[in-house]
Design an enzyme around this catalytic site. Structure first.
Site, short mmCIF file in Angstrom:
data_model
loop_
_atom_site.label_atom_id
_atom_site.label_comp_id
_atom_site.label_asym_id
_atom_site.label_seq_id
_atom_site.Cartn_x
_atom_site.Cartn_y
_atom_site.Cartn_z
N SER A 176 -8.60 -6.23 -1.02
CA SER A 176 -8.73 -4.77 -0.87
C SER A 176 -7.56 -4.06 -1.51
CB SER A 176 -8.76 -4.38 0.60
OG SER A 176 -9.87 -4.90 1.25
N GLU A 192 -14.73 11.72 4.72
CA GLU A 192 -13.47 11.31 4.08
C GLU A 192 -12.29 12.11 4.62
OE1 GLU A 192 -12.30 9.10 2.12
OE2 GLU A 192 -10.49 10.00 1.28
N ASN A 214 -2.27 -1.08 8.17
CA ASN A 214 -2.05 -2.49 7.93
C ASN A 214 -0.80 -2.99 8.63
OD1 ASN A 214 -3.48 -4.48 6.21
ND2 ASN A 214 -3.80 -2.67 4.97
N THR A 225 -11.29 -6.31 13.19
CA THR A 225 -10.02 -6.64 13.84
C THR A 225 -9.89 -5.93 15.17
OG1 THR A 225 -9.02 -6.78 11.65
CG2 THR A 225 -7.52 -6.66 13.51
N THR A 252 -7.59 -1.56 -4.87
CA THR A 252 -7.08 -0.18 -4.88
C THR A 252 -6.06 0.00 -5.99
OG1 THR A 252 -7.35 -0.20 -2.49
CG2 THR A 252 -6.06 1.59 -3.42
N ASP A 276 -2.73 -11.42 12.84
CA ASP A 276 -3.05 -10.81 11.55
C ASP A 276 -4.38 -10.09 11.70
OD1 ASP A 276 -3.17 -10.13 8.81
OD2 ASP A 276 -2.10 -11.95 8.28
N ASN A 320 -8.14 -8.78 2.88
CA ASN A 320 -7.21 -7.66 2.95
C ASN A 320 -6.40 -7.58 1.66
OD1 ASN A 320 -6.04 -5.55 4.31
ND2 ASN A 320 -4.53 -6.82 5.38
N MET A 329 0.66 22.37 -12.99
CA MET A 329 -0.34 23.41 -12.73
C MET A 329 0.29 24.72 -12.29
SD MET A 329 -3.57 21.70 -10.88
CE MET A 329 -2.66 20.54 -9.91
N HIS A 362 -17.12 14.85 3.43
CA HIS A 362 -16.60 15.40 4.66
C HIS A 362 -16.05 14.34 5.59
CE1 HIS A 362 -15.36 18.62 7.08
NE2 HIS A 362 -15.62 17.82 8.08
N SER A 377 0.15 11.07 18.00
CA SER A 377 0.07 10.70 19.42
C SER A 377 1.17 9.72 19.78
CB SER A 377 -1.29 10.09 19.73
OG SER A 377 -2.31 10.97 19.35
N PHE A 398 -5.73 19.16 -13.37
CA PHE A 398 -6.17 19.45 -11.99
C PHE A 398 -7.13 18.39 -11.47
CE2 PHE A 398 -9.14 22.69 -14.07
CZ PHE A 398 -10.33 22.08 -13.74
N TYR A 424 -11.92 13.21 7.53
CA TYR A 424 -11.55 12.68 8.84
C TYR A 424 -11.05 11.26 8.75
CZ TYR A 424 -12.97 16.99 10.73
OH TYR A 424 -13.02 18.32 11.00
N ASP A 452 1.77 16.45 -11.68
CA ASP A 452 0.59 17.27 -12.02
C ASP A 452 0.66 18.63 -11.33
OD1 ASP A 452 -0.46 15.30 -13.62
OD2 ASP A 452 -1.69 14.44 -12.03
N ARG A 475 3.41 10.79 -9.27
CA ARG A 475 2.54 11.12 -10.40
C ARG A 475 1.72 12.39 -10.08
NH1 ARG A 475 -2.00 9.68 -13.97
NH2 ARG A 475 -2.32 11.82 -14.59
N LYS A 529 -7.12 17.82 21.21
CA LYS A 529 -6.00 16.98 20.80
C LYS A 529 -4.70 17.79 20.75
CE LYS A 529 -8.34 13.46 18.12
NZ LYS A 529 -7.42 12.33 18.21
N TYR A 536 0.84 -1.21 0.00
CA TYR A 536 0.00 0.00 0.00
C TYR A 536 0.87 1.25 0.00
CZ TYR A 536 -4.93 -1.38 0.84
OH TYR A 536 -6.21 -1.82 0.73
N HIS A 558 -6.55 26.48 2.04
CA HIS A 558 -6.98 25.88 3.31
C HIS A 558 -6.88 24.37 3.26
CE1 HIS A 558 -9.43 24.30 6.50
NE2 HIS A 558 -10.25 23.79 5.60
N PHE A 559 -7.44 23.74 2.22
CA PHE A 559 -7.44 22.27 2.30
C PHE A 559 -6.07 21.68 2.00
CE2 PHE A 559 -9.55 22.42 -2.04
CZ PHE A 559 -8.58 21.72 -2.75
N HIS A 560 -5.22 22.40 1.25
CA HIS A 560 -3.85 21.92 1.14
C HIS A 560 -3.13 22.05 2.48
CE1 HIS A 560 -4.47 21.97 -3.23
NE2 HIS A 560 -3.46 21.14 -3.27
N THR A 578 -11.62 -2.87 3.43
CA THR A 578 -10.61 -2.56 4.43
C THR A 578 -11.28 -2.07 5.71
OG1 THR A 578 -9.03 -1.92 2.75
CG2 THR A 578 -8.64 -1.09 4.94
N SER A 583 -9.26 11.69 27.36
CA SER A 583 -9.86 12.82 26.64
C SER A 583 -9.55 12.70 25.15
CB SER A 583 -9.33 14.14 27.20
OG SER A 583 -7.97 14.27 26.90
N THR A 626 -10.81 18.83 18.24
CA THR A 626 -9.50 18.94 17.57
C THR A 626 -8.55 19.77 18.41
OG1 THR A 626 -10.83 18.97 15.56
CG2 THR A 626 -8.49 19.31 15.32
N THR A 659 -11.66 -0.17 -0.48
CA THR A 659 -11.57 0.61 0.75
C THR A 659 -12.65 0.19 1.74
OG1 THR A 659 -10.77 2.42 -0.60
CG2 THR A 659 -11.43 2.94 1.64
#
Lengths: 224, 680, 142
Positions: free
Chosen positions: B146, B287, B125, B212, B150, B136, B143, B81, B285, B300, B104, B289, B77, B73, B363, B63, B420-422, B205, B316, B360, B202
């Site tokens: 899966s 996804e 995994n 498991t 992918t 396992d 597995n 861009m 959304h 952690s 894009f 998380y 791209d 790859r 954390k 994986y 923001h999302f990058h 998985t 906590s 968040t 997925t």
């Protein structure tokens, strides 16, 4: 094997109402902290998770149907199209097949090949009847010009009910495989696990159908 | 109706030099690799030890390799861009609009589905079964299926380079643009089928890991003794199980629209394209998380290990993780505030989005307090973690800004959003998997990675990221919308040149990472991890050898503490010997290798390709093959093989020997230290 | 926690100490499960499910139930029947050995409700505020 699990294997229920947990009963039941669970539990649980994910898949189609039910594009609506007698017969078929699937479980648990095969065959025939009725209904709708491409409402109807039909068809293929496996392989552990999954799948299909006849057919028919 | 459906020679981009060149390069590289493997005679080894392997560690490594290759790859791209936007100020640039749109779209699709997802799943995994102290995952063959599904999806996406085209609608194919009327080509079909195939992988998985984690744990491992990474993996996989069916359903609806003229999302027939936005974000959304929660788990582990302290606020942290798991399903509308659902709906989803910042934040404070007062070792994984805390705090705050509906109306679809999302995906997910990759590499391969190059890679990535995406916030606020092929606003141009510089710095970071692998492999004998515990770790993955034996643990560890291995080491030091006497070794049953996964993926690629090009006979053939595979698999009799007790004993005695040696070495050192003390 | 080191000696992939339950198997309160007792469970389930189905179809008749309440009645009957199936066919209970099964179900129900009711709510409001695409087409004379 520890004494605790042997006691469980023997079939005493540690949580029998009115009886406190007897000695030697693991304190971890339900929390999985007593070491890895046996294969049977793992398989059954994994498949239960899969079924829940499948129910979530259906929930999208249910939501789409409910959102698009009034998008008729000038075409017919549920009141003109649905034949509730057909739905009632389909419902009866699936409910009875669910019951006969339960009977298969009883026969399989007792390693009774003949009854397993008979009840599986009954389940399969009821499933086939259901599929037949559904295909008949679909063809009838298409013949009166109410096919899935007519309007968004019909699109969502065919997709939801058809998705359930595809699941039943897949279940029938699986059922056929099971019927071949019992005589060929006997009642060994892997086959029993697989049957357990099949029975969960079949019962779940009936549960989905409860949603379909309630939301699509019954509530659909009273939607103006 | 022809034998090859829509497929003709026109599909090969013979007239467009750029796709032809890149496509040919990919084909030549792939053919060269295959030829090299065959000529060198590695094929039997690869088939036996990797392709048909159902060992969770091997699958996890595959994986991660898939993710690494696809990262290259996707990054190409990205360079294309950025370069286009530098060149295309009052000019056409070097990418025509149709090609720019494919670039894009492919960049987003690849980075999310074939880089971030496989990397996260790969690390889970390798590590989760080890941390749980078991042999396992629940369903080892599944597995393997899966993973190969992918990989099949990734192959289809890359195939679109050479045969046909990729989707031009962005990484999410919004209708009505993605409907047949406006996208008649095969691009959207490539997108949908490759995601359907990898999505099934997925989902399996997710089922596998939920089962498991809930049903297979070492004896004594209560929920409140599970390592944080396992908790976040549980939350993430629960989200997979809950969200991926939604993606499957939504894409199925789009496919029905495109293939058989249904009217889910069309302009005509009463279809409602906004229903697509609604459903796709009900997947999309969670996804986010799915990706970020395991990364939080990695931080952690890393922060606690390298601060030499237990994780601060363990409980906590669990509550925060599970709260995020649930709330992440209640905020999806914030991706389309501008759809027009009205003030009340927007307000509720906006508030829910802000609420998710609370766990968040919990954390972040927990990680800070874990470091506080600890003896922090600034190793590469720790640097990634600290870099993450800073970067992610800023990225999270811009997210809170976007969660305010009135602000969102201004920022929606601007480069601010893209920045923001990058900021959160690179700053949290990618930094996280890199931290985990360096941290757990010795566990998977038995030798550590070069620290010096690792630190170079970190600093180049961190600086490169900020130079590349800091300007994104600025041009976004200046009104630049996303996905612009060319533009004529003078103020944006300098910022976009700076961003190009940032991408080149990241490129140097990637080169440093490749060099790190090369150097580390070459000097692996000096950097062997003989103890199996190179970082003085705290959880069970460090209790076994590096790399672990196929069965992980000769005897499952007995968990008595929240940090089982730390606890074991402490007790061993107290009694001056290993905590458990040498057990009577038993033969171990392990699942047998199976080609099922590979065969399934092969059939999936064939069916997917046939569906994309409307080659119906091949579709039928593929489905029949799938059913045949199912029956053959269902008919197998021997699915386990036995590892003899002598082999188990040999491997475990070696592990016990190095651990005793380490223990005695430590004691010796401590005795020397105590003798010295009175003199000081 | 037991400190007996031999207690967990033989942990193969498939061995165990504590045992949870699988759905679809004989209910745990029947020990040992007899054919009669199990059959009775399934029969009760069948009768209840059939009765609830009949009630649903019967409720459609407007003279039986107050008109606007029909939808509510149908939903109640449907949910009750789902409960019957879960209890009598799948043998889901609230015992501790079923905790994981029930929790997973609760999670599933939560997600299904969020997706189903959430989508309806969102789309209903959008349709109210925005001109539906089809109305736009009609205005254009399409």
């Amino acid at each position: 094997m520890s004494a605790a699990s042997t006691a469980l294997r023997a079939g005493s229920d540690p949580y029998h109402i009115g009886h406190g947990p007897s000695t030697g009963v693991p304190e971890y039941t339900g929390h999985g902290a007593g070491g890895p669970a046996p294969k049977r539990i793992v398989v059954g649980y994994g498949f239960w998770i899969f079924i829940l994910s499948d129910v979530i898949l259906f929930s999208c189609f249910f939501a789409t149907y409910t959102v698009l039910i009034e998008a008729r594009n000038g075409g017919p609506g549920p009141q003109q199209l649905f034949d509730l007698h057909n739905t009632a017969v389909e419902t009866a078929c699936l409910l009875l097949s669910s019951f006969s699937c339960g009977m298969t479980s009883l026969a399989v648990a007792r390693h009774n090949l003949l009854w397993s095969e008979i009840t599986l065959a009954i389940t399969g025939l009821l499933g086939l009847t259901f599929i037949g009725l559904e295909v008949h209904e679909f063809l009838g709708l298409v013949a009166q010009g109410a096919g899935p491409t007519r309007s968004a409402f019909l699109t969502s109807f065919f997709a939801l009910v058809g998705c359930h039909g595809v699941h039943v068809t897949a279940g029938l293929l699986w059922l056929g495989t099971m019927m071949a496996q019992f005589p060929a392989k006997g009642f060994k552990q892997t086959i029993l696990h697989r049957y357990l999954c099949f029975s969960l799948f079949w019962h779940a299909l009936d549960i989905i159908w409860i949603g379909i006849f309630t939301v699509v057919y019954l509530i659909g028919t009273i939607t103006p | 109706m022809t034998l090859l459906g829509k497929l003709t020679w026109q599909a090969i981009p013979l007239h467009e030099p750029l796709p032809l060149f890149s496509g040919a390069a990919v084909v030549i590289i792939m053919v060269a690799i295959v030829a090299w493997v065959v000529i060198k005679g590695y094929l039997p080894y690869l088939w036996r030890e990797w392709i048909t392997s159902v060992d969770h560690k091997r699958i996890g490594v595959m994986y991660c390799i898939l993710a690494g290759v696809m990262l290259l790859r996707g990054f190409i791209d990205a360079i294309m861009m950025r370069t286009q936007q530098v060149m295309a100020y009052n000019a056409p640039g070097f990418l025509p609009p149709s090609h720019f749109a494919q670039v894009f779209s492919a960049h987003g699709t690849i980075m999310i589905f074939f880089v971030a997802m496989p990397f996260v799943i790969g690390l889970m995994n390798v590590i989760v079964p080890l941390q749980l102290g078991v042999r396992d995952v629940a369903f080892p063959t599944l597995n393997s299926v899966s993973f190969w599904l992918t990989a099949a999806g990734a192959l289809l996406v890359n195939l679109s380079l050479v045969v046909g085209e990729f989707d031009r609608t962005g990484w999410l194919p919004y209708p009505p643009l993605s409907e047949l009327a406006y996208s008649p080509g095969v691009g959207v079909d490539y997108y949908c089928w490759s995601l359907q195939i990898s999505g099934v992988g997925t989902l399996m998985t997710g089922i596998n890991f939920v089962t498991t984690i809930l049903k297979l744990r070492a004896p004594g491992m209560h929920y409140t003794r599970m390592p944080m990474f396992c908790w976040t993996a549980l939350a993430s996989n629960l989200l997979i199980v809950a969200a991926f069916p939604v993606l499957t359903a939504t894409l199925a609806m789009l496919l029905l629209d495109r293939y058989v003229g249904f009217h889910f999302f069309t302009d005509t027939g009463g279809g409602n394209s906004m229903m697509f936005m609604n459903l796709i974000w009900a997947w999309g959304h969670p996804e986010v998380y799915i990706l970020v929660l395991p990364a939080f788990g990695i931080y952690s582990e890393v922060v606690s290990t390298f601060s030499s302290k237990p994780l601060f606020g363990y409980r906590s942290m669990i509550y925060a993780t599970m709260a995020i798991c649930i709330i992440s399903f209640m905020v999806w509308l914030h991706h389309f505030f501008t759809m027009g659902a009205g003030a009340d709906v927007n307000a509720i989803f906006g508030i829910a989005s802000m609420i998710i910042a609370v766990p968040t934040g919990v954390k972040i404070f927990n990680w800070l307090f874990t470091m506080y007062g600890g003896s922090v070792r600034f190793t590469t994984p720790m640097l990634w973690s600290i870099g993450f805390i800073v970067t992610f705090a800023i990225g999270g705050l811009t997210g809170v800004l976007l969660a305010v509906p009135p602000a969102d109306f201004q920022l929606h679809n601007s480069v601010f959003l893209v920045a923001h999302f990058h900021n959160v995906i690179i700053g949290a997910v990618i930094f996280g998997v890199f931290a985990g990759y360096v941290y757990w590499f010795p566990k998977a391969f038995g030798f550590t990675l070069d620290e010096r190059l690792g630190k170079w890679a970190f600093w180049l990535w961190l600086i490169g990221f900020w130079v590349a995406w800091g300007p994104g916030y600025v041009v976004g606020l200046e009104g630049m919308t996303r996905r612009l092929q060319h533009y004529d606003v003078a103020e944006w141009h300098p910022w976009l040149v700076v961003a190009e510089g940032g991408v080149l710095i990241i490129l140097l970071g990637i080169i440093a990472q490749i060099a790190q692998i090369v150097v580390s492999v070459r000097t692996r004998e000096q950097r062997r991890d003989v103890t199996g515990d190179p970082w003085d770790g705290r959880n069970l993955e460090w209790a076994t050898a590096s790399p672990p034996p196929p069965f992980n643990f000769a005897v499952l560890p007995d968990v008595t503490d929240q940090e089982p291995y730390w606890d074991m080491k402490a007790r061993a030091r107290e009694i001056g010997q290993l905590t458990r006497p040498e057990p009577e070794y038993q033969p171990i049953h392990m699942p047998r290798n199976s080609p099922t996964g590979f065969v399934t993926a092969f059939l999936a690629v064939v069916s997917g390709f046939a569906l994309i090009w409307h080659i119906w006979w091949l579709v039928v053939l593929g489905l029949a093959g799938a059913y045949a595979t199912f029956v053959v698999f269902a008919w197998r009799d021997h699915d386990e093989e036995l590892i003899p007790a002598e082999e188990v004993a040999r491997l475990d005695r070696a592990n016990r020997a190095v651990r005793s040696a380490a223990l005695h070495h430590r004691q010796l050192r401590r005795e020397v230290e105590t003798q010295r003390e009175p003199r000081q | 926690m037991s400190s007996d080191p031999n207690r967990f000696e033989q942990f193969d992939l498939g061995s165990h100490v504590g045992e949870d339950r699988v759905l679809g198997e004989a209910p745990s309160e029947l020990h040992p499960p007899t054919l009669r007792s199990e059959l009775r469970g399934y029969l009760i389930g069948l009768v209840l499910a059939a009765a609830l189905t009949a009630a649903s179809f019967w409720a459609l008749d407007e003279h039986v139930i107050y008109g606007p309440g029909i939808v509510m009645a149908l939903i109640v009957f449907g949910l009750a029947q789902v409960g019957v199936h879960l209890a009598f066919f799948l043998h889901l209970t609230t015992a501790p050995d079923n905790a994981n099964n029930a929790l997973a179900l609760a999670f599933g129900v939560l997600i299904v409700s969020l997706i189903f009711f959430g989508s309806i709510w969102v789309m209903f409001h959008m349709n109210q505020h925005m001109i539906p695409a089809r109305a736009l087409m009609e205005m254009r004379g399409g």
